[in-house]
Scaffold this motif. Structure first.
Motif, PDB file in Angstrom:
ATOM      1  N   LEU A 250      32.582  76.457  12.231  1.00  0.00           N
ATOM      2  CA  LEU A 250      33.735  76.939  11.466  1.00  0.00           C
ATOM      3  C   LEU A 250      33.787  78.462  11.465  1.00  0.00           C
ATOM      4  CD1 LEU A 250      33.658  74.523   8.381  1.00  0.00           C
ATOM      5  CD2 LEU A 250      35.249  74.465  10.310  1.00  0.00           C
ATOM      6  N   TRP A 251      32.630  79.097  11.329  1.00  0.00           N
ATOM      7  CA  TRP A 251      32.582  80.556  11.339  1.00  0.00           C
ATOM      8  C   TRP A 251      33.049  81.110  12.680  1.00  0.00           C
ATOM      9  CZ3 TRP A 251      29.814  84.128  14.237  1.00  0.00           C
ATOM     10  CH2 TRP A 251      29.851  85.443  13.774  1.00  0.00           C
ATOM     11  N   SER A 252      32.609  80.499  13.779  1.00  0.00           N
ATOM     12  CA  SER A 252      33.018  80.962  15.109  1.00  0.00           C
ATOM     13  C   SER A 252      34.509  80.766  15.336  1.00  0.00           C
ATOM     14  CB  SER A 252      32.219  80.222  16.193  1.00  0.00           C
ATOM     15  OG  SER A 252      32.623  78.861  16.294  1.00  0.00           O
ATOM     16  N   LEU A 253      35.092  79.863  14.575  1.00  0.00           N
ATOM     17  CA  LEU A 253      36.517  79.568  14.657  1.00  0.00           C
ATOM     18  C   LEU A 253      37.330  80.442  13.702  1.00  0.00           C
ATOM     19  CD1 LEU A 253      38.388  77.417  16.062  1.00  0.00           C
ATOM     20  CD2 LEU A 253      37.991  75.962  14.068  1.00  0.00           C
ATOM     21  N   ALA A 254      36.641  81.207  12.862  1.00  0.00           N
ATOM     22  CA  ALA A 254      37.304  81.975  11.801  1.00  0.00           C
ATOM     23  C   ALA A 254      38.155  81.057  10.926  1.00  0.00           C
ATOM     24  CB  ALA A 254      38.150  83.106  12.382  1.00  0.00           C
ATOM     25  N   ALA A 255      37.577  79.902  10.570  1.00  0.00           N
ATOM     26  CA  ALA A 255      38.299  78.893   9.799  1.00  0.00           C
ATOM     27  C   ALA A 255      38.514  79.367   8.363  1.00  0.00           C
ATOM     28  CB  ALA A 255      37.520  77.580   9.796  1.00  0.00           C
ATOM     29  N   PRO A 256      39.606  78.934   7.734  1.00  0.00           N
ATOM     30  CA  PRO A 256      39.848  79.293   6.332  1.00  0.00           C
ATOM     31  C   PRO A 256      38.833  78.641   5.398  1.00  0.00           C
ATOM     32  CG  PRO A 256      41.564  77.830   7.157  1.00  0.00           C
ATOM     33  CD  PRO A 256      40.710  78.174   8.320  1.00  0.00           C
ATOM     34  N   VAL A 257      38.758  79.185   4.188  1.00  0.00           N
ATOM     35  CA  VAL A 257      37.743  78.758   3.225  1.00  0.00           C
ATOM     36  C   VAL A 257      37.844  77.264   2.918  1.00  0.00           C
ATOM     37  CG1 VAL A 257      36.942  79.029   0.845  1.00  0.00           C
ATOM     38  CG2 VAL A 257      37.537  81.048   2.198  1.00  0.00           C
ATOM     39  N   LEU A 258      39.053  76.747   2.887  1.00  0.00           N
ATOM     40  CA  LEU A 258      39.227  75.344   2.518  1.00  0.00           C
ATOM     41  C   LEU A 258      38.497  74.405   3.471  1.00  0.00           C
ATOM     42  CD1 LEU A 258      40.521  73.595   0.378  1.00  0.00           C
ATOM     43  CD2 LEU A 258      42.572  73.447   1.799  1.00  0.00           C
ATOM     44  N   ASP A 294      33.351  57.359   5.841  1.00  0.00           N
ATOM     45  CA  ASP A 294      33.950  58.138   4.757  1.00  0.00           C
ATOM     46  C   ASP A 294      33.500  59.600   4.820  1.00  0.00           C
ATOM     47  OD1 ASP A 294      35.077  55.755   3.921  1.00  0.00           O
ATOM     48  OD2 ASP A 294      33.467  55.341   2.489  1.00  0.00           O
ATOM     49  N   ALA A 295      32.240  59.819   5.156  1.00  0.00           N
ATOM     50  CA  ALA A 295      31.743  61.195   5.277  1.00  0.00           C
ATOM     51  C   ALA A 295      32.531  61.952   6.340  1.00  0.00           C
ATOM     52  CB  ALA A 295      30.255  61.183   5.621  1.00  0.00           C
ATOM     53  N   GLY A 296      32.753  61.303   7.474  1.00  0.00           N
ATOM     54  CA  GLY A 296      33.501  61.953   8.541  1.00  0.00           C
ATOM     55  C   GLY A 296      34.952  62.192   8.193  1.00  0.00           C
ATOM     56  N   LEU A 297      35.562  61.273   7.471  1.00  0.00           N
ATOM     57  CA  LEU A 297      36.953  61.443   7.055  1.00  0.00           C
ATOM     58  C   LEU A 297      37.093  62.579   6.044  1.00  0.00           C
ATOM     59  CD1 LEU A 297      38.118  57.717   6.766  1.00  0.00           C
ATOM     60  CD2 LEU A 297      38.878  59.411   8.462  1.00  0.00           C
ATOM     61  N   ILE A 298      36.076  62.781   5.224  1.00  0.00           N
ATOM     62  CA  ILE A 298      36.092  63.898   4.275  1.00  0.00           C
ATOM     63  C   ILE A 298      36.188  65.222   5.029  1.00  0.00           C
ATOM     64  CG2 ILE A 298      34.660  65.186   2.642  1.00  0.00           C
ATOM     65  CD1 ILE A 298      33.631  62.430   1.638  1.00  0.00           C
ATOM     66  N   VAL A 299      35.364  65.380   6.055  1.00  0.00           N
ATOM     67  CA  VAL A 299      35.419  66.595   6.869  1.00  0.00           C
ATOM     68  C   VAL A 299      36.795  66.749   7.505  1.00  0.00           C
ATOM     69  CG1 VAL A 299      34.495  67.763   8.893  1.00  0.00           C
ATOM     70  CG2 VAL A 299      32.960  66.577   7.342  1.00  0.00           C
ATOM     71  N   LEU A 300      37.298  65.662   8.074  1.00  0.00           N
ATOM     72  CA  LEU A 300      38.604  65.713   8.740  1.00  0.00           C
ATOM     73  C   LEU A 300      39.694  66.134   7.765  1.00  0.00           C
ATOM     74  CD1 LEU A 300      40.302  65.134  11.303  1.00  0.00           C
ATOM     75  CD2 LEU A 300      40.586  62.798  10.422  1.00  0.00           C
ATOM     76  N   ALA A 301      39.667  65.585   6.564  1.00  0.00           N
ATOM     77  CA  ALA A 301      40.682  65.941   5.568  1.00  0.00           C
ATOM     78  C   ALA A 301      40.633  67.431   5.263  1.00  0.00           C
ATOM     79  CB  ALA A 301      40.484  65.120   4.298  1.00  0.00           C
ATOM     80  N   GLY A 302      39.414  67.968   5.115  1.00  0.00           N
ATOM     81  CA  GLY A 302      39.298  69.394   4.848  1.00  0.00           C
ATOM     82  C   GLY A 302      39.840  70.235   5.990  1.00  0.00           C
ATOM     83  N   LEU A 303      39.574  69.834   7.219  1.00  0.00           N
ATOM     84  CA  LEU A 303      40.065  70.577   8.378  1.00  0.00           C
ATOM     85  C   LEU A 303      41.591  70.521   8.467  1.00  0.00           C
ATOM     86  CD1 LEU A 303      37.483  69.383  11.078  1.00  0.00           C
ATOM     87  CD2 LEU A 303      37.578  71.634   9.979  1.00  0.00           C
ATOM     88  N   MET A 304      42.159  69.343   8.218  1.00  0.00           N
ATOM     89  CA  MET A 304      43.600  69.194   8.378  1.00  0.00           C
ATOM     90  C   MET A 304      44.359  69.934   7.262  1.00  0.00           C
ATOM     91  SD  MET A 304      43.976  65.297   9.822  1.00  0.00           S
ATOM     92  CE  MET A 304      45.725  65.477  10.140  1.00  0.00           C
ATOM     93  N   VAL A 305      43.858  69.853   6.029  1.00  0.00           N
ATOM     94  CA  VAL A 305      44.503  70.596   4.944  1.00  0.00           C
ATOM     95  C   VAL A 305      44.389  72.095   5.188  1.00  0.00           C
ATOM     96  CG1 VAL A 305      44.441  71.083   2.483  1.00  0.00           C
ATOM     97  CG2 VAL A 305      44.213  68.733   3.270  1.00  0.00           C
TER      98      VAL A 305
END
Length: 313
Positions: A250-258, A294-305
């Motif tokens: 995420l850091w290498s991607l400069a991803a937002p905090v969410l 469910d763990a993987g979907l949690i990550v996906l939800a955070g990325l998509m939001v």
């Protein structure tokens, strides 16, 4: 389970395969584990993570939905192909293990020739999905995954780390979403791939504890047998390293905090798995293994939001 009904001992009773699928199809659907979709989910999630990474990198509010659909179809096809191939290689071993001897091949519901034809059909569908990406580099990356898939069933005969090879195979989608979007591989995708490998080693170690006694008798190896009572410690190390590598991606991607908020929830879920684990309880091991969807979907939800908010603000 009886020979007459053809059900598999460790499958969920009353699945759609048992109740709605045509009777002639049922042995093949069971061979592909169509009655147990958790494997398809776990193969698919890294693909969707990678597609979400690509959306974050390009400032798009959503991942490429066509790619998401293709990955879903491909995950089902290739998970089924992997299970069919694995059962062909392991049919003699499966016949000696209580949990697996009722599977279609060792129980005689499907012949080896029929299974090979079914395998070819599933690989053919997977090839069509790959071609539909219209990205030659992604084609090459997808084809390369077959080498890992081909060697996986043999690893438990020669190493105590077959889960690491499964990690290489089941995490391949972490490369595919990025490759399909950009026609290359960059640090965010490679770090995501490494994180997913460690996640897979962790959850498949939990899964392998269901069979450790039979595996020891038959003579096949696993991280469950290697770690034994130290499994919670090793699981903590693998999961912590997976979260750390995911954060680096995420850091290498400069991803937002969410996006990090989704990762924090993922980490909390993995910590719950470690705290809850009882390696002497096979039913609990299976429930914890399945909870990784469910763990993987949690990550996906955070990325998509995160991608959506970043695109509109």
């Amino acid at each position: 389970m009886t020979a007459a009904d053809g059900r598999v001992a460790d499958a969920v009773r009353g699945s759609w395969v048992d109740t709605h699928a045509p009777r002639a199809w049922r042995p093949y659907l069971r061979l592909a584990r169509a009655d147990r979709p958790i494997g398809s989910w776990l193969l698919l999630l890294p693909c969707w993570w990678s597609a979400a990474f690509a959306a974050l990198a390009t400032g798009q509010p959503l991942p490429n939905l066509w790619h998401m659909l293709l990955f879903a179809v491909g995950a089902v096809a290739m998970r089924g192909a992997g299970c069919t191939y694995n059962d062909l290689v392991d049919r003699d071993i499966d016949a000696m293990v209580e949990r697996t001897r009722s599977r279609p091949l060792p129980s005689g519901q499907v012949t080896a020739r029929q299974a090979k034809l079914f395998l070819a059909a599933q690989i053919g569908l997977g090839a069509l999905v790959l071609l539909a990406l219209w990205q030659p580099f992604a084609w090459a990356v997808g084809i390369a995954s077959l080498a890992v898939v081909a060697i996986y069933p043999f690893m438990k005969r020669i190493t105590s780390w077959p889960q690491s090879v499964l990690g290489l195979a089941f995490s391949w989608g972490a490369l595919m979403g990025w490759a399909a979007a950009f026609g290359r591989l960059d640090p965010p995708a490679l770090l995501l791939y490494a994180a997913s490998i460690l996640w897979v080693i962790g959850y498949d170690t939990i899964y392998a504890h269901q069979d450790r006694e039979d595996d020891a008798i038959v003579g096949v190896k696993s991280t469950a047998l290697l770690f034994g009572d130290r499994t919670p410690l090793f699981l903590s190390l693998f999961y912590a390293a997976a979260v750390g590598l995911f954060a680096a991606a995420l850091w290498s991607l400069a991803a937002p905090v969410l996006a990090y908020a989704g990762l924090a929830a993922f980490a909390a879920h993995l910590a719950w798995q470690v705290r809850s684990l009882d390696i002497a309880d096979p039913d609990l091991c299976l429930r914890l293994f399945k909870s990784n969807r469910d763990a993987g979907l949690i990550v996906l939800a955070g990325l998509m939001v995160a991608a959506l908010l970043a695109a509109v603000t």
